[in-house]
Scaffold this motif. Structure first.
Motif, PDB file in Angstrom:
ATOM      1  N   PRO A   1       0.779  -1.173   0.007  1.00  0.00           N
ATOM      2  CA  PRO A   1       0.012   0.013  -0.136  1.00  0.00           C
ATOM      3  C   PRO A   1       0.832   1.276   0.055  1.00  0.00           C
ATOM      4  N   LEU A   2       0.312   2.468  -0.704  1.00  0.00           N
ATOM      5  CA  LEU A   2       1.150   3.426  -0.677  1.00  0.00           C
ATOM      6  C   LEU A   2       1.065   4.229   0.728  1.00  0.00           C
ATOM      7  N   GLU A   3      -0.255   3.880   1.392  1.00  0.00           N
ATOM      8  CA  GLU A   3      -0.115   4.649   2.617  1.00  0.00           C
ATOM      9  C   GLU A   3      -0.821   3.766   3.382  1.00  0.00           C
ATOM     10  N   GLY A   4      -0.736   4.109   4.908  1.00  0.00           N
ATOM     11  CA  GLY A   4      -1.181   2.897   5.801  1.00  0.00           C
ATOM     12  C   GLY A   4      -0.772   3.572   7.253  1.00  0.00           C
ATOM     13  N   ARG A   5      -1.653   3.371   8.280  1.00  0.00           N
ATOM     14  CA  ARG A   5      -1.441   3.768   9.514  1.00  0.00           C
ATOM     15  C   ARG A   5      -0.098   3.637   9.962  1.00  0.00           C
ATOM     16  N   PHE A   6       0.642   2.386   9.764  1.00  0.00           N
ATOM     17  CA  PHE A   6       1.914   2.341  10.413  1.00  0.00           C
ATOM     18  C   PHE A   6       2.928   2.207   9.302  1.00  0.00           C
ATOM     19  N   LEU A   7       2.786   2.753   8.232  1.00  0.00           N
ATOM     20  CA  LEU A   7       3.663   2.820   7.176  1.00  0.00           C
ATOM     21  C   LEU A   7       4.302   4.330   7.368  1.00  0.00           C
ATOM     22  N   PRO A   8       5.572   4.147   7.408  1.00  0.00           N
ATOM     23  CA  PRO A   8       6.341   5.801   7.758  1.00  0.00           C
ATOM     24  C   PRO A   8       6.180   6.469   6.484  1.00  0.00           C
TER      25      PRO A   8
ATOM     26  N   ALA B   1       5.301   0.935  18.539  1.00  0.00           N
ATOM     27  CA  ALA B   1       5.995   0.897  19.672  1.00  0.00           C
ATOM     28  C   ALA B   1       7.427   1.608  19.771  1.00  0.00           C
ATOM     29  N   SER B   2       7.960   1.794  18.684  1.00  0.00           N
ATOM     30  CA  SER B   2       9.215   2.574  18.523  1.00  0.00           C
ATOM     31  C   SER B   2       9.633   2.885  16.999  1.00  0.00           C
ATOM     32  N   THR B   3      10.463   3.833  17.032  1.00  0.00           N
ATOM     33  CA  THR B   3      11.005   4.017  15.916  1.00  0.00           C
ATOM     34  C   THR B   3      12.567   4.279  16.012  1.00  0.00           C
ATOM     35  N   ALA B   4      13.501   4.044  15.224  1.00  0.00           N
ATOM     36  CA  ALA B   4      15.102   4.141  15.228  1.00  0.00           C
ATOM     37  C   ALA B   4      15.661   4.441  13.905  1.00  0.00           C
ATOM     38  N   LEU B   5      16.338   5.554  13.827  1.00  0.00           N
ATOM     39  CA  LEU B   5      16.824   5.716  12.555  1.00  0.00           C
ATOM     40  C   LEU B   5      18.493   5.214  12.705  1.00  0.00           C
ATOM     41  N   LYS B   6      18.800   4.612  11.631  1.00  0.00           N
ATOM     42  CA  LYS B   6      20.295   3.983  11.743  1.00  0.00           C
ATOM     43  C   LYS B   6      20.892   4.076  10.289  1.00  0.00           C
ATOM     44  N   ARG B   7      22.160   3.964  10.103  1.00  0.00           N
ATOM     45  CA  ARG B   7      22.934   4.098   9.002  1.00  0.00           C
ATOM     46  C   ARG B   7      23.451   2.760   8.706  1.00  0.00           C
ATOM     47  N   GLY B   8      23.102   2.073   7.359  1.00  0.00           N
ATOM     48  CA  GLY B   8      23.647   0.935   7.131  1.00  0.00           C
ATOM     49  C   GLY B   8      24.362   1.164   5.771  1.00  0.00           C
TER      50      GLY B   8
ATOM     51  N   LEU C   1      18.570   3.882   7.432  1.00  0.00           N
ATOM     52  CA  LEU C   1      17.396   2.769   7.680  1.00  0.00           C
ATOM     53  C   LEU C   1      16.568   3.191   8.689  1.00  0.00           C
ATOM     54  N   LEU C   2      15.126   3.026   8.509  1.00  0.00           N
ATOM     55  CA  LEU C   2      14.277   3.522   9.588  1.00  0.00           C
ATOM     56  C   LEU C   2      13.757   2.315  10.102  1.00  0.00           C
ATOM     57  N   PHE C   3      14.055   1.918  11.386  1.00  0.00           N
ATOM     58  CA  PHE C   3      13.511   0.475  11.885  1.00  0.00           C
ATOM     59  C   PHE C   3      11.954   1.051  12.809  1.00  0.00           C
ATOM     60  N   VAL C   4      11.400   0.339  12.419  1.00  0.00           N
ATOM     61  CA  VAL C   4       9.874   0.352  13.112  1.00  0.00           C
ATOM     62  C   VAL C   4       9.302  -0.844  13.759  1.00  0.00           C
ATOM     63  N   THR C   5       8.824  -0.545  14.953  1.00  0.00           N
ATOM     64  CA  THR C   5       8.387  -1.753  15.678  1.00  0.00           C
ATOM     65  C   THR C   5       6.838  -1.485  15.838  1.00  0.00           C
ATOM     66  N   VAL C   6       6.084  -2.270  15.411  1.00  0.00           N
ATOM     67  CA  VAL C   6       4.874  -2.449  15.728  1.00  0.00           C
ATOM     68  C   VAL C   6       4.301  -3.479  16.532  1.00  0.00           C
TER      69      VAL C   6
ATOM     70  N   VAL D   1       0.762 -11.233  22.869  1.00  0.00           N
ATOM     71  CA  VAL D   1       1.473  -9.774  22.659  1.00  0.00           C
ATOM     72  C   VAL D   1       2.539 -10.284  21.229  1.00  0.00           C
ATOM     73  N   GLU D   2       2.485  -9.517  20.451  1.00  0.00           N
ATOM     74  CA  GLU D   2       3.498  -9.636  19.251  1.00  0.00           C
ATOM     75  C   GLU D   2       4.081  -8.279  18.883  1.00  0.00           C
ATOM     76  N   GLU D   3       5.282  -8.343  18.822  1.00  0.00           N
ATOM     77  CA  GLU D   3       5.970  -7.131  18.059  1.00  0.00           C
ATOM     78  C   GLU D   3       6.550  -7.562  17.045  1.00  0.00           C
ATOM     79  N   GLN D   4       6.453  -6.612  15.951  1.00  0.00           N
ATOM     80  CA  GLN D   4       7.143  -6.973  14.537  1.00  0.00           C
ATOM     81  C   GLN D   4       8.043  -5.599  14.417  1.00  0.00           C
ATOM     82  N   ASP D   5       9.269  -5.975  14.087  1.00  0.00           N
ATOM     83  CA  ASP D   5      10.221  -5.004  13.622  1.00  0.00           C
ATOM     84  C   ASP D   5      10.442  -5.264  12.113  1.00  0.00           C
ATOM     85  N   LEU D   6      10.283  -3.856  11.570  1.00  0.00           N
ATOM     86  CA  LEU D   6      10.304  -3.756  10.178  1.00  0.00           C
ATOM     87  C   LEU D   6      11.309  -2.817   9.750  1.00  0.00           C
ATOM     88  N   VAL D   7      11.968  -2.869   8.575  1.00  0.00           N
ATOM     89  CA  VAL D   7      13.103  -1.692   8.319  1.00  0.00           C
ATOM     90  C   VAL D   7      12.765  -1.301   6.813  1.00  0.00           C
ATOM     91  N   TYR D   8      12.713   0.194   6.635  1.00  0.00           N
ATOM     92  CA  TYR D   8      12.387   0.871   5.389  1.00  0.00           C
ATOM     93  C   TYR D   8      13.695   1.592   4.997  1.00  0.00           C
TER      94      TYR D   8
END
Length: 266
Positions: free
Chosen positions: A62-69, A102-109, A114-119, A132-139
């Motif tokens: 999806p181009l847009e979404g609630r948890f898509l940065p 849950a969290s976001t973190a910007l890192k350099r690879g 890279l933007l790490f997003v945890t939902v 309870v589930e947490e998913q870590d996604l990288v953008y």
């Protein structure tokens, strides 16, 4: 990479847990369907988002979404996650899933920022928290990374009490994409996966690898109450890999000469 004050509000979805998705996944995995309850991680077959075709981007997401940065030219990667079960989710249950950032973190690879997003997903039945589930996604954004070196077609031979050798073909990837309503083109469009996103072939789904890890204790009769997993490198269709593990709680996806995913269960 600037996400400004991006802070999406939580969202809730309620679903009656039926057996059909589990029966379908069991067929994909060539196992008997679970009788009474969802195995951990099989909740990924439920609470699916079903966007309209015009809402998808060129990558199939999806181009847009609630948890898509709000990241331009966004490319998405599955990085890992955690799952804790307090009480099993049973067929016939009405479950509410509360999703929140849950969290976001910007890192350099190596490929840039890279933007790490945890939902976080909290599953509730009759007012009680059951899992309870947490998913870590990288953008990342920008040009694709260079195509990786040639991948070996040899079968890895890990030394572990539990092993499950697998070669995921495009048919298996297609069926898993259909079950999870995942239109990401890296899983079925080889030209896109290699030429646009720089992969070495069709990419095996990260969630599928995590599920295969957990199949080892499940098939051995262990009921996992907590697990975590971390993706380390892609696995490609047509290249043999092995899910390996032991009763001490260590699990992994092994490819020739490397580990593609590590996991633990308790």
């Amino acid at each position: 990479m600037n996400i400004g004050g991006w802070a999406p509000e939580p969202a809730e979805t309620t679903e009656l847990i039926g057996t059909a998705p589990s029966i379908a996944l069991a067929g994909v995995l060539d196992v008997a369907a679970p009788a009474d309850e969802l195995p951990p991680l099989w909740q990924w077959l439920h609470f699916l988002e079903r966007p309209a075709q015009h809402e998808l981007g060129p990558d199939g997401h999806p181009l847009e979404g609630r948890f898509l940065p709000p990241v331009p030219n966004r490319r998405r990667m599955f990085a890992g996650g955690r799952f804790t079960v307090h009480s099993p989710i049973r067929y016939g249950d009405t479950i509410t899933r509360r999703a929140e950032l849950a969290s976001t973190a910007l890192k350099r690879g190596r490929s840039g920022e890279l933007l790490f997003v945890t939902v976080r997903h909290t599953f509730v039945r009759d007012g009680d928290e059951v899992a309870v589930e947490e998913q870590d996604l990288v953008y990342r954004s920008g040009d694709p990374v260079s195509r990786p070196a040639q991948v070996s077609h040899e079968s890895p031979v890990p030394e572990a009490p539990w092993t499950l050798p697998i070669t995921a073909d495009p048919v298996l990837l297609f069926r898993f994409s259909a079950l999870t309503y995942n239109a990401h083109r890296i899983h079925y469009d080889e030209a896109y996966a290699t030429r646009i996103e720089g992969h070495g072939g069709l990419v095996v789904h990260g969630p599928l690898l995590a599920m295969l890890c957990l199949e080892l204790p499940r098939r051995a009769g262990h009921r996992a109450r907590a697990l975590s997993f971390r993706a380390q490198r892609p696995v490609y269709a047509g290249r043999p890999f092995v899910a390996a593990g032991s009763p001490d709680g260590a699990l992994a996806i092994e490819v020739p000469g490397a580990t593609a995913m590590t996991a633990t269960f308790a």
